[in-house]
Design a protein around this motif. Structure first.
Motif: not given
Length: 107
Positions: A29-33, A54-56, A85-90, A96-99
């Motif tokens: 799962l790619f998680i980013s923004a 997982g990308v917002a 924008i990396h500041q938005q990846i909290t 949440f994305a992982g769950k």
């Protein structure tokens, strides 16, 4: 304006890892923004083989971009990064994305 040539490539450590794992028949799962902009469109188009759920995609934000300028010897002359924008990846967003991802997996 100075003459030169321009090329675009897609990177970022997380994207590169998710891309490589996907090409090896894994399903990370790619998680980013990203922003909701043309650069984001290009990233999503390039990453169609990956799970990008997982990308917002955020309005009023710029997709992270890095521009490198090299001199005639191939040495870096200037590196400019728009990475706000990396500041938005909290931690909360990643959790949440992982769950959400793990709840979709059937064992």
């Amino acid at each position: 304006t100075n003459p030169g040539s321009v090329c675009q490539s897609f990177g970022g450590v997380g994207r590169n890892i998710a891309d490589s794992l996907s090409r090896l028949d894994n399903k990370p799962l790619f998680i980013s923004a990203t922003g909701a902009d043309a650069n984001s469109d290009a990233v999503f188009n390039y990453c169609k083989h990956m799970n990008t759920s997982g990308v917002a995609r955020l309005e009023k934000q710029n997709t992270a971009t890095y521009c490198a300028v090299f001199n005639e010897n191939g040495e870096l002359s200037l590196g400019l990064g728009d990475m706000d924008i990396h500041q938005q990846i909290t931690e909360h967003y990643v959790s949440f994305a992982g769950k959400s991802f793990f709840c979709q997996i059937s064992i």
